[in-house]
Every structure is written in structure tokens, then in C-alpha cells.
Design a protein around this motif. Structure first.
Motif, PDB file in Angstrom:
ATOM      1  N   PHE A   1       3.769 -14.727 -27.739  1.00 15.78           N
ATOM      2  CA  PHE A   1       5.233 -14.786 -27.764  1.00 15.78           C
ATOM      3  C   PHE A   1       5.755 -16.133 -27.258  1.00 15.78           C
ATOM      4  CE2 PHE A   1       5.232 -10.164 -28.261  1.00 15.78           C
ATOM      5  CZ  PHE A   1       6.236 -10.037 -29.213  1.00 15.78           C
TER       6      PHE A   1
ATOM      7  N   ASN B   1      -2.444   0.009 -11.139  1.00 16.19           N
ATOM      8  CA  ASN B   1      -1.460  -0.964 -11.603  1.00 16.19           C
ATOM      9  C   ASN B   1      -0.128  -0.252 -11.887  1.00 16.19           C
ATOM     10  OD1 ASN B   1      -0.344  -3.361 -12.576  1.00 16.19           O
ATOM     11  ND2 ASN B   1      -1.153  -3.041 -14.639  1.00 16.19           N
TER      12      ASN B   1
ATOM     13  N   ASP C   1       1.541 -13.589 -16.066  1.00 19.00           N
ATOM     14  CA  ASP C   1       0.607 -12.482 -16.308  1.00 19.00           C
ATOM     15  C   ASP C   1      -0.230 -12.302 -15.047  1.00 19.00           C
ATOM     16  OD1 ASP C   1      -0.334 -10.956 -19.107  1.00 19.00           O
ATOM     17  OD2 ASP C   1      -1.849 -10.914 -17.510  1.00 19.00           O
ATOM     18  N   ILE C   2      -0.714 -11.071 -14.886  1.00 21.70           N
ATOM     19  CA  ILE C   2      -1.513 -10.776 -13.695  1.00 21.70           C
ATOM     20  C   ILE C   2      -2.939 -11.308 -13.846  1.00 21.70           C
ATOM     21  CG2 ILE C   2      -2.404  -8.507 -14.418  1.00 21.70           C
ATOM     22  CD1 ILE C   2      -1.400  -7.570 -11.554  1.00 21.70           C
TER      23      ILE C   2
ATOM     24  N   GLY D   1       0.207 -12.309 -21.359  1.00 20.87           N
ATOM     25  CA  GLY D   1      -1.125 -12.242 -21.962  1.00 20.87           C
ATOM     26  C   GLY D   1      -1.580 -13.617 -22.393  1.00 20.87           C
TER      27      GLY D   1
ATOM     28  N   GLU E   1       8.625 -14.595 -20.674  1.00 19.10           N
ATOM     29  CA  GLU E   1       7.640 -13.589 -21.126  1.00 19.10           C
ATOM     30  C   GLU E   1       7.006 -13.029 -19.855  1.00 19.10           C
ATOM     31  OE1 GLU E   1       5.627 -11.547 -21.946  1.00 19.10           O
ATOM     32  OE2 GLU E   1       4.615 -11.780 -23.850  1.00 19.10           O
TER      33      GLU E   1
ATOM     34  N   PHE F   1      -2.941  -4.902 -24.912  1.00 16.84           N
ATOM     35  CA  PHE F   1      -3.006  -5.029 -26.369  1.00 16.84           C
ATOM     36  C   PHE F   1      -2.272  -6.316 -26.729  1.00 16.84           C
ATOM     37  CE2 PHE F   1      -3.534  -0.570 -25.517  1.00 16.84           C
ATOM     38  CZ  PHE F   1      -4.552  -0.198 -26.387  1.00 16.84           C
ATOM     39  N   GLN F   2      -3.027  -7.364 -27.019  1.00 14.23           N
ATOM     40  CA  GLN F   2      -2.399  -8.671 -27.262  1.00 14.23           C
ATOM     41  C   GLN F   2      -1.724  -8.698 -28.636  1.00 14.23           C
ATOM     42  OE1 GLN F   2      -2.397 -11.115 -24.822  1.00 14.23           O
ATOM     43  NE2 GLN F   2      -3.344  -9.561 -23.518  1.00 14.23           N
ATOM     44  N   THR F   3      -0.533  -9.262 -28.664  1.00 14.09           N
ATOM     45  CA  THR F   3       0.251  -9.275 -29.901  1.00 14.09           C
ATOM     46  C   THR F   3      -0.247 -10.378 -30.831  1.00 14.09           C
ATOM     47  OG1 THR F   3       2.131  -8.600 -28.576  1.00 14.09           O
ATOM     48  CG2 THR F   3       2.615  -9.411 -30.794  1.00 14.09           C
TER      49      THR F   3
ATOM     50  N   THR G   1       4.961 -10.526 -19.057  1.00 13.80           N
ATOM     51  CA  THR G   1       3.540 -10.132 -19.048  1.00 13.80           C
ATOM     52  C   THR G   1       2.907 -10.821 -20.269  1.00 13.80           C
ATOM     53  OG1 THR G   1       4.031  -8.135 -20.338  1.00 13.80           O
ATOM     54  CG2 THR G   1       3.980  -7.872 -17.958  1.00 13.80           C
TER      55      THR G   1
ATOM     56  N   ASN H   1       5.818  -7.955 -24.705  1.00 15.95           N
ATOM     57  CA  ASN H   1       5.169  -6.700 -25.041  1.00 15.95           C
ATOM     58  C   ASN H   1       4.512  -6.174 -23.769  1.00 15.95           C
ATOM     59  OD1 ASN H   1       3.514  -4.722 -26.051  1.00 15.95           O
ATOM     60  ND2 ASN H   1       2.264  -6.084 -27.308  1.00 15.95           N
TER      61      ASN H   1
ATOM     62  N   GLY I   1      -2.935  -2.070 -19.802  1.00 20.32           N
ATOM     63  CA  GLY I   1      -2.210  -1.817 -21.061  1.00 20.32           C
ATOM     64  C   GLY I   1      -2.350  -2.992 -22.001  1.00 20.32           C
TER      65      GLY I   1
ATOM     66  N   ARG J   1       1.313 -14.004 -11.952  1.00 19.67           N
ATOM     67  CA  ARG J   1       2.247 -13.243 -11.115  1.00 19.67           C
ATOM     68  C   ARG J   1       2.100 -11.760 -11.413  1.00 19.67           C
ATOM     69  NH1 ARG J   1       8.496 -15.178 -10.322  1.00 19.67           N
ATOM     70  NH2 ARG J   1       8.094 -17.386  -9.981  1.00 19.67           N
ATOM     71  N   ASP J   2       2.364 -10.960 -10.412  1.00 14.98           N
ATOM     72  CA  ASP J   2       2.384  -9.508 -10.604  1.00 14.98           C
ATOM     73  C   ASP J   2       3.825  -9.089 -10.885  1.00 14.98           C
ATOM     74  OD1 ASP J   2       2.318  -6.765 -10.454  1.00 14.98           O
ATOM     75  OD2 ASP J   2       1.159  -6.672  -8.592  1.00 14.98           O
ATOM     76  N   PHE J   3       4.027  -8.396 -11.984  1.00 15.46           N
ATOM     77  CA  PHE J   3       5.383  -7.974 -12.361  1.00 15.46           C
ATOM     78  C   PHE J   3       6.057  -7.227 -11.215  1.00 15.46           C
ATOM     79  CE2 PHE J   3       8.639  -5.269 -14.035  1.00 15.46           C
ATOM     80  CZ  PHE J   3       9.189  -5.962 -15.096  1.00 15.46           C
TER      81      PHE J   3
HETATM   82  C1  LIG Z   1       0.325  -5.185 -24.058  1.00 21.28           C
HETATM   83  S1  LIG Z   1      -0.362  -6.622 -23.311  1.00 21.28           S
HETATM   84  C2  LIG Z   1       0.692  -7.797 -24.033  1.00 21.28           C
HETATM   85  C3  LIG Z   1       0.425  -9.208 -23.747  1.00 21.28           C
HETATM   86  C4  LIG Z   1       1.460 -10.159 -24.316  1.00 21.28           C
HETATM   87  N1  LIG Z   1       2.764  -9.820 -23.804  1.00 21.28           N
HETATM   88  C5  LIG Z   1       1.466 -10.070 -25.811  1.00 21.28           C
HETATM   89  O1  LIG Z   1       2.460  -9.580 -26.350  1.00 21.28           O
HETATM   90  O2  LIG Z   1       0.489 -10.465 -26.435  1.00 21.28           O
HETATM   91  C6  LIG Z   1       0.186  -6.403 -21.647  1.00 21.28           C
HETATM   92  C7  LIG Z   1      -0.108  -7.559 -20.725  1.00 21.28           C
HETATM   93  O3  LIG Z   1       0.430  -7.186 -19.453  1.00 21.28           O
HETATM   94  C8  LIG Z   1      -0.370  -7.757 -18.448  1.00 21.28           C
HETATM   95  N2  LIG Z   1      -0.102  -7.017 -17.210  1.00 21.28           N
HETATM   96  C9  LIG Z   1      -0.458  -5.755 -16.927  1.00 21.28           C
HETATM   97  N3  LIG Z   1      -0.018  -5.398 -15.707  1.00 21.28           N
HETATM   98  C10 LIG Z   1       0.668  -6.459 -15.219  1.00 21.28           C
HETATM   99  C11 LIG Z   1       1.351  -6.699 -14.003  1.00 21.28           C
HETATM  100  N4  LIG Z   1       1.402  -5.769 -13.055  1.00 21.28           N
HETATM  101  N5  LIG Z   1       1.948  -7.890 -13.840  1.00 21.28           N
HETATM  102  C12 LIG Z   1       1.873  -8.861 -14.809  1.00 21.28           C
HETATM  103  N6  LIG Z   1       1.211  -8.693 -15.966  1.00 21.28           N
HETATM  104  C13 LIG Z   1       0.617  -7.506 -16.181  1.00 21.28           C
HETATM  105  C14 LIG Z   1      -1.775  -7.588 -18.996  1.00 21.28           C
HETATM  106  O4  LIG Z   1      -2.690  -8.495 -18.380  1.00 21.28           O
HETATM  107  C15 LIG Z   1      -1.566  -7.879 -20.490  1.00 21.28           C
HETATM  108  O5  LIG Z   1      -1.796  -9.224 -20.787  1.00 21.28           O
END
Ligand SMILES: C[S@@+](CC[C@H](N)C(=O)[O-])C[C@H]1O[C@@H](n2cnc3c(N)ncnc32)[C@H](O)[C@@H]1O
Length: 513
Positions: free
Chosen positions: A45, A128, A63-64, A41, A37, A11-13, A39, A112, A9, A89-91
């Protein structure tokens, strides 16, 4: 091959948007102990929050994706706070309760989360996902169909809100507006404490290049009792409120002010709303007519008996007032579960046609066709063949109710993007169409409908319109008595509720409205 961008998912902010979000958060949170924060990225943020909230706050980013973690570390470093940790880390495997309880409060969770649904993940064969997917507690058919589909971000936001229970904290996260509503609804229905909450619309096409309705969900926990409403603002500010949605009678309403004014119309379901027919194979089950032939969606001229063909209206027809059917649909059953083999005898050309196109029909994915007769359809019953109906499309923002009857001596049917009440006569259908088109009905519906939803009008919304009270409100008492008697109430429970209401009315000096 699984697309990593989709699966995560990703989409970097843009930094500018993250800065606007931080500025908005700061209007309502003066002191922040820890920013998280989950996830993060590449760290927009984290950087924006550190610029805004400065040295006295601690920062955590996860972030993963290991490459992103490196980049985010550098980004937050540019803003210069001394207490900043960015880790891979994995959420899903993080113990959020434990982690958050160790942080200095108030905690702000900002960011995000991934933009993908569990069904979308299934399509790309991604993994995922959380292990327990039916967190909304859907049962039976709902668990198998659309209702159980959820955004990964919905799951994550609910997970975080749960972990924050009992502490003074806030969540400020970008997500689809529909997701934000579902998260708040989940919190409200499940007794989670959420204080002041707001949605601030963003332009997802401009910011992320995706055409979805998106917003910042800003919600507080641990400050007073739960507030069962949330205000929607036009932008990332508190200046332009659009409307306030919330819970009423155990369900979400999109405009609590209009709803409160007209809540007496939220009552009994005198007549059952039905969905139109579902076949999931428009190319082979729907036809236009050319002289003596039917032409299917593959452009093939087909020889078919009339027996199983019915005039069809679709959503766009109802919404645009095109009530003369130009299409036909092949209905292989009169009721769900009927045998289909009988077609072989009654209409051999139709049976041959079905066999010739069986590859389209046999590969239909929906579980509603599993273990049913070959070529089965769904959403069909005696009601489908009523000679008059009042019908509406579920897909359009305008709420056009249409009275429909027969064409060529056959009942007009609607597809599964539409809803209808079967009626005994065209007069009855006209009566309901007029009633539901009156200003009061339209305002009441507008208070229930979320215009940005994929399917703004649903059967759950329609069944809330108490047709009898609406008719009385419109001065149509005689017609109401004719078409909406207690015996037309759909279930025994509803009939008991009716008796209960009548006895309350008899005992109440102000009447039962
Ligand atoms: C929509 S992007 C947003 C990134 C960042 N939060 C931003 O606003 O720019 C989602 C982020 O979630 C990370 N992600 C996806 N699955 C994840 C997981 N299971 N655990 C941790 N991070 C995860 C992705 O690698 C990606 O960087």
C-alpha cells in the motif's frame, strides 16, 4: 506452537490490488497531506499510494515485524517520495491521537489490518490483542458468547476512526464485509462523525486465498454531518451500486430503500421467538434409529429408554423442507437448571449412557454449562415441548418458515441453529408459516438480513417483524385477532407500548400506520 502467520493476521496484499485501491481513493480525494499505513507489512500500500499521490504527500508505515519494516522501506523507496518513514511499531501501544494530530492533513489511512478474531487468537494462544477487549460494551451472557467476539481489524478500525475525530481525513482499508458493517455501526451508534462511506467488494479467494466475504471500507471523517448510510459496490469502483445499508430505529438494516417502504412492519413482538436446544455434543446427544436401536454420531448402537429422546430437525432439514425427522436428540432437562440426577431412576440405561460418554459432555467449553448440573443442556424450557411450532433456520440465505408438529407422539424439537415460535395448534403454526412466507414478509426480512453474515437470520431480526401488522396487511384480520392479542405481547413494556400506540391511533386522523 503459535502460528505467527495466524497470530499476526498476516495476509500481504498484492501490489496490483493496492494500486486499484489507491486509484479508487483518488477519485474522491484530490489532495492528500499524509498517507499512513498502520500495519504496513511488506509495503504494497505504501508503494502504490506513493506511485499515485507522488512527492507532495508524506508517507508513514508501521509494522510489528522488523523484517517487514525493512522490506516496506525498500518498496516505498522504489516509488521515490522524499518524505517516507517506515518504523517498527506496535499498533496497540501507539498513541494515535498524538501521532495523527502532528501530521499535515487531510490524512489518508490506508491498508489491510490483521485478519483474525479475538476468539481465534485464543484458540492459537496468541497474545497479539488489545488489553481492553469488550469495547462493544456487551453485558451478561452476550459478553460471554459469540456476540462479544470481534475481529482484531474491527478494534483497530474503530480505534483509528476515534483518533480521526475532528479532522478531515479518510480510511481506506481492506477487511471482512461483516467487519466493515460493524465498524460503521459502532461509529453510528456511538456518535462518531463519519461522512460518505462505501464498501467495495473484493474477491478474497483470488487475492488472498481465503474464503471470506471481504471488501474495501472507504469512509471519510470531518466533512459535514454524519451520514447514517453506506453504499455497497460490486467492485473497486463507484459504477455498480448493489444496495445501501444503514441505521434505522437504532439497528442496522441491509437495504434502506426496501426498509423505508415497509417500515410499518417494524413494530411489536407479539410472540417471542425462541432458539432451539443447545448441547454442544452432537456425536453423543444425537441419534438415528435402526430397528430397535439408536445409533449415535460415533456409530455406536445404544440402548436407551424413549423417555428423554425427542424427534429433531436441524437447519438443513428446515431449509430443504425435510420435515419428517430422521434424528433424535437426548434432552436431559425440561428447563434450564433442572436437576439431571433424576434420570438415574427414571431411565437407568440413559443415565448409564451419559456416564459412559461423560468425557464428551464434561469437556464442553461453553461457559453456559459452567456451574450447572452434570450433562446439562441449554435453550430448553416449556416452549421446547410445545406440540406445534413455526420454525426457521438461522443459517440459510433463503427464509423458509416451516410449520412443525409432533412425530411418534412427541413434539418435534429444533437445534440451536434454528428459531421458532411455540404454537398452541398445528393450524396456528400453519397460519404463521404462511404469513411469514408471503411476499411482503419476505421482502421486509430481506431488508433486514445481511446475506453474507455467518448467521443471516437472528432472533434480533425476527423479533422486529410485527406479526399483527403483517397479518392486517395480508387481510388476515380475524386470524390476527385470534392469535395475536395484546395479552400475547411478550413483555410488560411491550404491552405499555401497545396501549400507547392504540391511544395515538385513536387521536390520529390518519391511523397508526
Ligand atoms: C493482513 S497483513 C497486511 C499487511 C499490509 N497491510 C498489506 O496490506 O499488505 C497484517 C499485518 O499486520 C501486522 N501486524 C499484526 N499485528 C500488529 C500489531 N500489533 N502492530 C503492528 N502491526 C501488526 C502483521 O505483521 C502484518 O504485516
Amino acid at each position: 506452537m503459535v502460528s505467527a502467520k495466524k497470530e499476526y493476521g498476516d495476509f500481504q496484499t498484492p501490489l496490483s490490488l493496492a494500486r486499484q485501491v489507491s486509484a479508487l481513493v483518488a477519485q474522491r480525494m484530490v489532495r492528500i497531506g499524509t498517507v499512513v499505513e498502520p500495519t504496513c507489512g511488506v509495503g504494497a500500500f505504501l508503494q502504490a499510494a506513493a506511485e499515485h499521490f507522488g512527492e507532495s504527500t508524506s508517507y508513514w508505515g508501521f509494522d510489528i515485524n522488523a523484517d517487514y519494516v525493512e522490506t516496506a522501506r525498500a518498496a516505498v523507496g522504489r516509488a521515490g517520495p522524499s518524505a517516507a518513514t517506515v518504523e517498527q511499531r506496535d499498533f496497540y501501544t501507539t498513541n494515535w491521537e498524538e501521532f495523527l494530530s502532528e501530521q499535515a492533513g487531510p490524512v489518508l489511512i490506508i491498508g489491510n489490518p490483521p485478519w483474525i478474531t479475538n476468539a481465534g487468537m485464543g484458540v492459537i494462544q496468541g497474545t497479539n490483542l488489545p488489553t481492553k477487549c469488550n469495547f462493544q460494551g456487551h453485558k451478561g451472557l452476550d459478553a460471554k458468547t459469540g456476540k462479544a467476539n470481534f475481529d482484531i481489524s474491527e478494534w483497530m478500525l474503530v480505534r483509528l476512526l476515534r483518533a480521526l475525530q475532528g479532522s478531515r481525513a479518510a480510511i481506506a482499508m481492506l477487511c471482512k464485509t461483516a467487519t466493515a458493517r460493524k465498524v460503521l455501526r459502532h461509529a453510528w451508534v456511538n456518535g462518531l462523525n463519519v461522512g460518505p462511506s462505501s464498501l467495495h467488494l473484493i474477491d478474497a479467494a483470488a487475492e488472498f486465498g481465503v474464503a471470506v466475504d471481504a471488501c474495501l471500507l472507504y469512509a471519510h471523517t470531518g466533512i459535514g454531518d454524519t451520514e447514517f448510510t453506506a453504499t455497497v459496490y460490486r467492485s473497486l469502483s463507484f459504477d455498480q451500486p448493489l444496495q445501501t445499508f444503514g441505521m434505522s430505529n437504532g439497528e442496522l438494516v441491509s437495504d434502506v430503500d426496501i426498509y423505508r417502504e415497509l417500515r410499518h412492519l417494524d413494530g411489536l413482538q407479539y410472540r417471542q421467538w425462541r432458539s432451539g436446544v443447545k448441547h454442544d455434543a452432537a456425536q453423543v446427544m444425537e441419534f438415528t434409529r435402526e430397528k430397535n436401536h439408536f445409533v449415535n454420531g460415533l456409530g455406536e448402537r445404544c440402548q436407551l429408554e424413549d423417555e428423554y429422546l425427542f424427534p429433531l430437525l436441524k437447519s438443513s432439514d428446515l431449509a430443504n423442507g425435510r420435515l419428517q425427522p430422521r434424528r433424535f436428540v437426548l434432552l436431559t432437562q425440561n428447563r434450564v437448571g433442572d436437576a439431571t440426577e433424576t434420570i438415574k431412576k427414571v431411565a437407568p440405561k440413559t443415565w448409564r449412557y451419559l456416564l459412559d460418554h461423560s468425557d464428551y459432555l464434561d469437556r464442553r467449553g461453553s461457559s453456559v454449562y459452567a456451574r450447572r448440573a452434570r450433562f446439562s443442556i441449554f435453550g430448553v424450557g416449556d416452549y421446547t415441548f410445545s406440540t406445534a411450532k413455526v420454525a426457521i433456520s438461522g443459517l440459510y440465505k433463503c427464509h423458509q418458515f416451516q410449520a412443525i408438529g409432533c412425530a411418534g407422539g412427541k413434539p418435534i424439537v429444533v437445534d440451536d441453529t434454528c428459531y421458532f415460535i411455540p404454537c398452541g395448534s398445528k393450524q396456528e403454526a400453519d397460519f404463521f408459516a404462511d404469513l411469514l412466507s408471503c411476499e411482503t414478509a419476505q421482502r421486509f426480512i430481506s431488508a433486514l438480513v445481511f446475506r453474507d453474515a455467518k448467521r443471516p437470520v437472528t432472533v434480533d431480526i425476527l423479533r422486529r417483524i410485527d406479526l399483527k401488522r403483517l397479518a392486517e396487511h395480508a387481510g388476515q384480520v380475524r386470524a390476527a385477532n385470534e392469535y395475536l392479542s395484546a395479552s400475547s405481547l411478550e413483555s410488560e413494556d411491550q404491552q405499555l407500548l401497545f396501549v400507547d400506540q392504540i391511544s395515538k391511533q385513536a387521536g390520529s386522523p390518519v391511523g397508526w400506520r
